[in-house]
Design a protein around this motif. Sequence first.
Motif, PDB file in Angstrom:
ATOM      1  N   LEU A  13       0.863  -1.173   0.000  1.00  0.00           N
ATOM      2  CA  LEU A  13       0.000   0.000   0.000  1.00  0.00           C
ATOM      3  C   LEU A  13       0.899   1.221   0.000  1.00  0.00           C
ATOM      4  O   LEU A  13       1.763   1.382   0.882  1.00  0.00           O
ATOM      5  N   VAL A  14       0.700   2.105  -1.004  1.00  0.00           N
ATOM      6  CA  VAL A  14       1.555   3.276  -1.173  1.00  0.00           C
ATOM      7  C   VAL A  14       0.688   4.529  -1.122  1.00  0.00           C
ATOM      8  O   VAL A  14      -0.325   4.627  -1.825  1.00  0.00           O
ATOM      9  N   SER A  15       1.099   5.471  -0.271  1.00  0.00           N
ATOM     10  CA  SER A  15       0.367   6.735  -0.181  1.00  0.00           C
ATOM     11  C   SER A  15       1.311   7.893  -0.442  1.00  0.00           C
ATOM     12  O   SER A  15       2.486   7.865  -0.054  1.00  0.00           O
ATOM     13  N   SER A  16       0.798   8.912  -1.096  1.00  0.00           N
ATOM     14  CA  SER A  16       1.592  10.100  -1.399  1.00  0.00           C
ATOM     15  C   SER A  16       1.228  11.280  -0.509  1.00  0.00           C
ATOM     16  O   SER A  16       1.756  12.374  -0.681  1.00  0.00           O
ATOM     17  N   GLY A  17       0.305  11.055   0.410  1.00  0.00           N
ATOM     18  CA  GLY A  17      -0.123  12.177   1.251  1.00  0.00           C
ATOM     19  C   GLY A  17      -0.846  11.710   2.490  1.00  0.00           C
ATOM     20  O   GLY A  17      -0.503  10.676   3.080  1.00  0.00           O
ATOM     21  N   ASP A  18      -1.882  12.450   2.881  1.00  0.00           N
ATOM     22  CA  ASP A  18      -2.620  12.103   4.093  1.00  0.00           C
ATOM     23  C   ASP A  18      -3.697  11.063   3.787  1.00  0.00           C
ATOM     24  O   ASP A  18      -3.774  10.516   2.684  1.00  0.00           O
ATOM     25  N   ARG A  19      -4.563  10.821   4.768  1.00  0.00           N
ATOM     26  CA  ARG A  19      -5.563   9.749   4.632  1.00  0.00           C
ATOM     27  C   ARG A  19      -6.541   9.988   3.499  1.00  0.00           C
ATOM     28  O   ARG A  19      -7.150   9.038   2.998  1.00  0.00           O
ATOM     29  N   THR A  20      -6.723  11.221   3.070  1.00  0.00           N
ATOM     30  CA  THR A  20      -7.644  11.470   1.961  1.00  0.00           C
ATOM     31  C   THR A  20      -7.070  11.008   0.626  1.00  0.00           C
ATOM     32  O   THR A  20      -7.810  10.857  -0.346  1.00  0.00           O
ATOM     33  N   GLN A  21      -5.755  10.780   0.589  1.00  0.00           N
ATOM     34  CA  GLN A  21      -5.097  10.306  -0.634  1.00  0.00           C
ATOM     35  C   GLN A  21      -4.765   8.818  -0.581  1.00  0.00           C
ATOM     36  O   GLN A  21      -4.375   8.220  -1.580  1.00  0.00           O
ATOM     37  N   SER A  22      -4.903   8.218   0.577  1.00  0.00           N
ATOM     38  CA  SER A  22      -4.454   6.845   0.784  1.00  0.00           C
ATOM     39  C   SER A  22      -5.261   5.844  -0.031  1.00  0.00           C
ATOM     40  O   SER A  22      -6.471   6.021  -0.253  1.00  0.00           O
ATOM     41  N   PRO A  23      -4.612   4.753  -0.452  1.00  0.00           N
ATOM     42  CA  PRO A  23      -5.389   3.637  -1.000  1.00  0.00           C
ATOM     43  C   PRO A  23      -6.260   3.027   0.096  1.00  0.00           C
ATOM     44  O   PRO A  23      -5.952   3.125   1.287  1.00  0.00           O
ATOM     45  N   LEU A  24      -7.336   2.395  -0.329  1.00  0.00           N
ATOM     46  CA  LEU A  24      -8.241   1.709   0.593  1.00  0.00           C
ATOM     47  C   LEU A  24      -8.297   0.233   0.215  1.00  0.00           C
ATOM     48  O   LEU A  24      -8.631  -0.104  -0.918  1.00  0.00           O
ATOM     49  N   LEU A  25      -7.974  -0.620   1.157  1.00  0.00           N
ATOM     50  CA  LEU A  25      -8.051  -2.064   0.945  1.00  0.00           C
ATOM     51  C   LEU A  25      -9.074  -2.613   1.924  1.00  0.00           C
ATOM     52  O   LEU A  25      -8.858  -2.595   3.138  1.00  0.00           O
ATOM     53  N   THR A  26     -10.207  -3.069   1.392  1.00  0.00           N
ATOM     54  CA  THR A  26     -11.321  -3.505   2.233  1.00  0.00           C
ATOM     55  C   THR A  26     -11.456  -5.020   2.202  1.00  0.00           C
ATOM     56  O   THR A  26     -11.593  -5.621   1.124  1.00  0.00           O
ATOM     57  N   LEU A  27     -11.439  -5.625   3.377  1.00  0.00           N
ATOM     58  CA  LEU A  27     -11.537  -7.071   3.532  1.00  0.00           C
ATOM     59  C   LEU A  27     -12.904  -7.442   4.088  1.00  0.00           C
ATOM     60  O   LEU A  27     -13.472  -6.728   4.922  1.00  0.00           O
ATOM     61  N   ASP A  28     -13.407  -8.569   3.622  1.00  0.00           N
ATOM     62  CA  ASP A  28     -14.738  -9.056   4.000  1.00  0.00           C
ATOM     63  C   ASP A  28     -14.574 -10.309   4.851  1.00  0.00           C
ATOM     64  O   ASP A  28     -13.989 -11.305   4.406  1.00  0.00           O
ATOM     65  N   PHE A  29     -15.102 -10.262   6.073  1.00  0.00           N
ATOM     66  CA  PHE A  29     -15.059 -11.434   6.945  1.00  0.00           C
ATOM     67  C   PHE A  29     -16.238 -12.374   6.701  1.00  0.00           C
ATOM     68  O   PHE A  29     -16.344 -13.406   7.362  1.00  0.00           O
ATOM     69  N   GLY A  30     -17.125 -12.015   5.788  1.00  0.00           N
ATOM     70  CA  GLY A  30     -18.200 -12.908   5.387  1.00  0.00           C
ATOM     71  C   GLY A  30     -19.412 -12.890   6.277  1.00  0.00           C
ATOM     72  O   GLY A  30     -20.474 -13.384   5.891  1.00  0.00           O
ATOM     73  N   LYS A  31     -19.283 -12.316   7.470  1.00  0.00           N
ATOM     74  CA  LYS A  31     -20.381 -12.263   8.432  1.00  0.00           C
ATOM     75  C   LYS A  31     -20.001 -11.275   9.523  1.00  0.00           C
ATOM     76  O   LYS A  31     -18.873 -10.773   9.568  1.00  0.00           O
ATOM     77  N   GLU A  32     -20.927 -10.982  10.398  1.00  0.00           N
ATOM     78  CA  GLU A  32     -20.645 -10.133  11.552  1.00  0.00           C
ATOM     79  C   GLU A  32     -19.588 -10.797  12.429  1.00  0.00           C
ATOM     80  O   GLU A  32     -19.664 -11.992  12.737  1.00  0.00           O
ATOM     81  N   VAL A  33     -18.585 -10.025  12.805  1.00  0.00           N
ATOM     82  CA  VAL A  33     -17.544 -10.499  13.717  1.00  0.00           C
ATOM     83  C   VAL A  33     -17.207  -9.358  14.667  1.00  0.00           C
ATOM     84  O   VAL A  33     -17.729  -8.247  14.546  1.00  0.00           O
ATOM     85  N   GLY A  34     -16.310  -9.612  15.605  1.00  0.00           N
ATOM     86  CA  GLY A  34     -15.877  -8.562  16.505  1.00  0.00           C
ATOM     87  C   GLY A  34     -14.647  -8.978  17.277  1.00  0.00           C
ATOM     88  O   GLY A  34     -14.405 -10.169  17.487  1.00  0.00           O
ATOM     89  N   GLY A  35     -13.860  -8.011  17.694  1.00  0.00           N
ATOM     90  CA  GLY A  35     -12.665  -8.302  18.464  1.00  0.00           C
ATOM     91  C   GLY A  35     -11.548  -7.356  18.101  1.00  0.00           C
ATOM     92  O   GLY A  35     -11.771  -6.173  17.802  1.00  0.00           O
ATOM     93  N   LYS A  36     -10.318  -7.869  18.087  1.00  0.00           N
ATOM     94  CA  LYS A  36      -9.142  -7.053  17.821  1.00  0.00           C
ATOM     95  C   LYS A  36      -8.463  -7.520  16.528  1.00  0.00           C
ATOM     96  O   LYS A  36      -8.081  -8.679  16.399  1.00  0.00           O
ATOM     97  N   ILE A  37      -8.318  -6.593  15.606  1.00  0.00           N
ATOM     98  CA  ILE A  37      -7.679  -6.870  14.320  1.00  0.00           C
ATOM     99  C   ILE A  37      -6.173  -7.097  14.521  1.00  0.00           C
ATOM    100  O   ILE A  37      -5.526  -6.417  15.329  1.00  0.00           O
TER     101      ILE A  37
END
Length: 752
Positions: free
Chosen positions: A105-129
């Motif tokens: 993941l490469v960013s050239s600036g702040d969070r508004t410029q950052s790439p977004l990588l979204t992962l799907d856990f397939g169902k509701e989950v919870g805890g610590k990533i």
Amino acid sequence: MIRISRHRTRKVALTAAVSAALATILPMGLASPSALAAAPGALPSSPWSDSNYQPRPGDWQPYVLAPTSHDVKPVAVLSADPRGGAIQGDPKAALGGPSVKPVRLVSSGDRTQSPLLTLDFGKEVGGKIRVHVAGASSTPPKIHVCFSESRQFAATTPQANNGEAAYAPGCDTANIWTGYPGVAYTYDADSHTLDFDASKLPATVTDPQLRGGFRYATLFLDGAGWVDVDGVSLSFDAVPKQANPADYQGWFLSSDNELNKIWYAGAYTVQMDTWMSDTAKSWPYTAGEPDHADSQVPYADPGQEVIFDGAKRDRIVWQGDLAIQAPVTYLSTGDLAAVDNSLSSLSAQQLSDGYVPGESLVGQHNEDEIRTYGEYVTWYVYNHYEHWLYTGDKAYLDKWWPSLTKAMTWLESVRSQDPQGLIAFGNVGSCGHYGYSDCGHETYVNALYARNLDEMAELAKAHGAASDAASYASRSVVLKKAINDQLWDGATGAYRLSRETPGVYPQDANATAVLTGVADAGQAQRAMDYLHQNTWSTHGSLTVSPSAAHAPMGPMYEPLPSGFEASARLAVPDASGDTQASGLELMRAFWGYMLSKDPGSAWWEKANAAGDPGISQFTSLAHGWASGPTVTLTDQVLGVTPTGAGFTSYAVVPHPAGLKWAQGSVPTPHGDIAVSWQALTQGFQLHATTPAGTSGRLAVPTQGKRVSVRLDGRLVWDGSRAAGGANATSDGQYVYVDGVQAGHHVLHAQNL
């Protein structure tokens, strides 16, 4: 006290016993689980992924949504958006695996410029990533992770969630003080920062703060530079005391695939709400304070779980939510310690006059509402009654008996202020409602109080207070008459909202009047007909008719009263003498609709009239009070209910409602009750295996026909009367056989 440890110490023996019993009680003509395993054309791998999945007896485990361990991984990459930066390599590297090459993941600036990588856990989950960082630039950017229960409210566009994308792209809103619908999102209250030392890579970075409920996790960077990722996982921190969360004590299965999924999604929703008692939320936050869940529930055992209302939020214990969640727990996981800890913590908050706060008093936000929600005092009494009924724990009843009588004294003091004998909470400043504020003399709250009086009459007998039992019973009769005299509208055929709003006939009033025994058979039928004709809409049954004038709430889909209505419909016979299939129709319409939307595995807090989550991005999409169908499917469709404390006596009264067959197992303090039934072309057959120390009633529906009935091959009903000295009766809808002792029994009805 009866604790879950008692269930688990006998689990191996019980599992073998129940398996042996079910091998003998599978409906006639249907294959056994062992035969299925060997049969050609095996079942699809999952009922959740195959719309053509055909349920078969004994094959209930594929429906369980809970993971088998507390180590969970995402199942797919939902999206990979480079935005103002870049994503180099295969985004699927974030899913992990042997010899995988990291994704950069490469960013050239702040969070508004950052790439977004979204992962799907397939169902509701919870805890610590947990993120395995393989490498980073010499001056690495910050890694953030955003969470969302749905794609709809994962902020990815500038307008989303009132501007949240500029601060926390990919997040929904868990903090009421910023980004609440209509409130501008002004700071990052929802993403979590994963700190790491660039000189010590590769390394696994664990989120220091848990996130209670989400399906999607979005990684983004804040600052210029790059980060290599080759694995993301989750420490699944819900139900922490359950080593194998999928190891259910009770289960349900039927010929209807969707109803099966509804049962297990309800059980899983309650599991997703079950956490250690020091993971509550304390509001309000100060400006700039991030969302966190690390507060202790007052009076709760810090070494035990509690059951919160929602996984994402509010993350406190509520009386009304627990009224649904506790029975779900009794019937699925058997996690009695979590129920005990939750109910005890609420009991200990009781005020000197008997009033019991509706929720855990965690933080100023909840402390300020200490006198709101008088309705929830009725649920406090109900919760203790249900706990006694399902567990038989008399020591627990005796401990809290003084608190119960004080709560009833407070409720009666409110009712006694009305010369016409009905409760209204306006004069005592406690008129908050589950979904709206109404201070009038309502059918809903008075019906709940009438049920409390009936419950307290039973509890008083168990406690040895016979005179109190008689007093509670007599007051119930008087109150039910007052409700019918003042709030039943015979011309309309429905119960009014209240004396003050007589022209509105809401869902909750009519459903609870039926469930609490306020309505007689004729009133019950007319009330259900009224709702069907006036409140049913695209996705189920609305709180009020869209044409209702002057209602204190607008038409919306509320899962709490919708659960009441589904249950009430199964209790009301239709013209043919069968139970109304409309109860199951309502489940399929509303809960089936929620299953078709994110997170597709847990139940929403509420929905608006258009079918969207009712508080937009703030809505909890894993909310336990919506799990009522799990209880209804076991108690009414399968038909197993306790009639004596801890199932010392029970009733097995199936409500087929058009289903071909159903089976299941119900955990009790004495052992499991295994039941299976099948609707036959010329009758009905019920199998039941019950544990030692219990006796009860078995029943078969007549489907409006004249039937003969045999118990274990012996004629007990000849079509008109009891036969062979059996204790058999009929009301035209069922033939009942009472006093059935422990063991395996077959009750067979044959059309004449």
